[in-house]
Scaffold this active site. Sequence first.
Site, PDB file in Angstrom:
ATOM      1  N   LYS A 206       0.802  -1.070  -0.062  1.00  0.00           N
ATOM      2  CA  LYS A 206       0.408   0.331  -0.327  1.00  0.00           C
ATOM      3  C   LYS A 206       1.206   1.307   0.092  1.00  0.00           C
ATOM      4  O   LYS A 206       1.596   1.775   1.039  1.00  0.00           O
ATOM      5  CB  LYS A 206      -0.628   0.147   1.030  1.00  0.00           C
ATOM      6  CG  LYS A 206      -1.773   1.313   1.075  1.00  0.00           C
ATOM      7  CD  LYS A 206      -2.812   1.437   1.966  1.00  0.00           C
ATOM      8  CE  LYS A 206      -1.952   2.487   2.449  1.00  0.00           C
ATOM      9  NZ  LYS A 206      -1.704   4.074   1.404  1.00  0.00           N
ATOM     10  N   GLU A 280      10.490   1.697  10.260  1.00  0.00           N
ATOM     11  CA  GLU A 280      11.538   2.954   9.964  1.00  0.00           C
ATOM     12  C   GLU A 280      10.595   4.196  10.082  1.00  0.00           C
ATOM     13  O   GLU A 280       9.562   4.801   9.506  1.00  0.00           O
ATOM     14  CB  GLU A 280      11.943   2.631   9.026  1.00  0.00           C
ATOM     15  CG  GLU A 280      13.585   3.238   8.196  1.00  0.00           C
ATOM     16  CD  GLU A 280      14.185   3.511   9.217  1.00  0.00           C
ATOM     17  OE1 GLU A 280      14.300   3.963   9.641  1.00  0.00           O
ATOM     18  OE2 GLU A 280      14.362   2.101   9.629  1.00  0.00           O
ATOM     19  N   CYS A 314      13.616  12.019   6.258  1.00  0.00           N
ATOM     20  CA  CYS A 314      13.786  10.876   7.684  1.00  0.00           C
ATOM     21  C   CYS A 314      14.703  12.008   8.122  1.00  0.00           C
ATOM     22  O   CYS A 314      15.354  11.886   9.064  1.00  0.00           O
ATOM     23  CB  CYS A 314      13.772   9.619   8.042  1.00  0.00           C
ATOM     24  SG  CYS A 314      12.508   9.066   6.492  1.00  0.00           S
ATOM     25  N   GLU A 416      10.425  16.216  15.206  1.00  0.00           N
ATOM     26  CA  GLU A 416      10.433  16.594  14.197  1.00  0.00           C
ATOM     27  C   GLU A 416      10.069  17.476  12.957  1.00  0.00           C
ATOM     28  O   GLU A 416       8.709  16.951  13.202  1.00  0.00           O
ATOM     29  CB  GLU A 416      10.176  15.293  12.845  1.00  0.00           C
ATOM     30  CG  GLU A 416      10.671  14.693  11.680  1.00  0.00           C
ATOM     31  CD  GLU A 416      10.287  13.435  10.958  1.00  0.00           C
ATOM     32  OE1 GLU A 416       9.150  13.253  11.613  1.00  0.00           O
ATOM     33  OE2 GLU A 416      11.442  12.579  10.602  1.00  0.00           O
TER      34      GLU A 416
END
Length: 529
Positions: A206, A280, A314, A416
Amino acid sequence: MSQARKALNKNAKRGANGNNGGATRSSQARASVKTYRNYIGGEWVASAGQETFENKNPANTRDIVGRFPLSTEEDVARAVDAAAEASRGWRLTPAPRRAEILFRLGEILIRRKEQYAQEMTREMGKVLKETGGDVQEAIDCTYFTAGEGRRLHGYTSPAEMPDKFAMCVRQPVGLCGLIAPWNFPMAIPSWKLIPALVCGNTVVLKPAEDTPLSSLNLVEACEEAGVPKGVVNLVTGFGEAGAAITNHKDVRLISFTGSTETGRIVASACADRNAICSLEMGGKNVIIVHEDAEVDLAVEGAVWGAFGTSGQRCTASSRLVVHKKVYKQFTKKLVERARELRIGDGSDPQTEMGPVINADAVHKIMGYIEVGQREDHAKLQCGGNRLTTGEYAHGYFIEPTVFTDVAPDMRIAQEEIFGPVTAVIPFDTLDEAIEIANGVRYGLSASVYTKDVNLAFHAMNELYTGIVYINSPTIGAEVHLPFGGTKATGNGHREAGTQVLDIFSEWKSVYVDYSSKLQRAQIDSVEPQ
Ligand code: UN1
């Protein structure tokens, strides 16, 4: 509704809105927009409910890239059934044969690299050079990992007793659910898909709702390369589809890349049903610029690390920890360079930084810019604005933004942001810089600029991250080395490299006793024979 479903489902409404949004456009524009399908059991099929959502160009939201199936639990169930049916045939196909198909896939990706890059820029926004790099990373991953088809090494080992043989071999996990992010729309799906296939698993993939086309291109290329029906299945959609994959009892493994918040929910859903889970997630990566660094090189690295992909990696260099002796010089040059960056549509070769992905991202990033301006002492040196006029009127453009004099514990230095925003933090000693570097909840990537080899190795040893760079920024990992991070970045797994094989295969220890008698381990082995 389970917690996992609720969280993964939170965007589903946006998909429905996307559909309704179509009604506001002219029927002519509507007619020219292509409708894509899911790929299930080797057939291209509409979603069970026939519903679709729109994939829009983030540089110009009037440009509809395509309509994609708004998949539901029913679509996922069909895809899982197809993958289950194909499982035995694929598992029993010798690994070198599986890999040959994947080498053909690599050739197709090379031939289509330019087309795929253009389509990726249109759906994701990053500049053409970067989308070319993204496709290249999928090619590299395919060639490198397909090579494992002739290795997939296990090992033999002495046994405790005579006339006994011991070895361990890899076996496929079975059926894998791959949930991919939008920032590397072909590379990251390939990190998951290719090793899963080499190891003999079948998959349901997906892609993120913002970038379904690049995954679809990858899957179409798999079909063309000769991957048998049902081995790779694609369902597009929002959280409902992701949750359905995560919760499906027959899906043995979930490989997820995305936010730490969603990853935690995926992990607990997997824990509930004893599924394997590989995560992750976020990063708050750091470049340390030591006093002896080549400042121009460090500035160049920081600009690329912080503003490449509009900071939506990331691994983005979202913290720049700079020695006080070079602090002024570094920040002055950094701000000059950030101001000069040409922002625009990524398909224009002159553009150096494209838009961010969507309206939610704008909201989040602008929110952090406000937070930064409110935080004591931090100075907004450049950027800070969303661009909304002229060529920017219909896209999600935010200026490259630099905060200086940031304290390590400020929110903009801890959380983040996933956008073109970086925080410059001064330091006195390398050990202080390392403490700042390690003082966040994430542990993905860190970098040090220094000419002193002793300091470089000291830092390399002390930085608690999954990736360390010396004299280059925090981005730019290569596929034949393990990729991943410590702490809240992941759950201890590594993608890429040969280490990824440990995610997509399980060890089987095999003992062959050819003594023709009962030999009891731990008992007979300690008696003299
Ligand atoms: C990411 O940061 O989201 O290391 C993935 C890099 C790329 C992959 C990045 N090869 O910059």
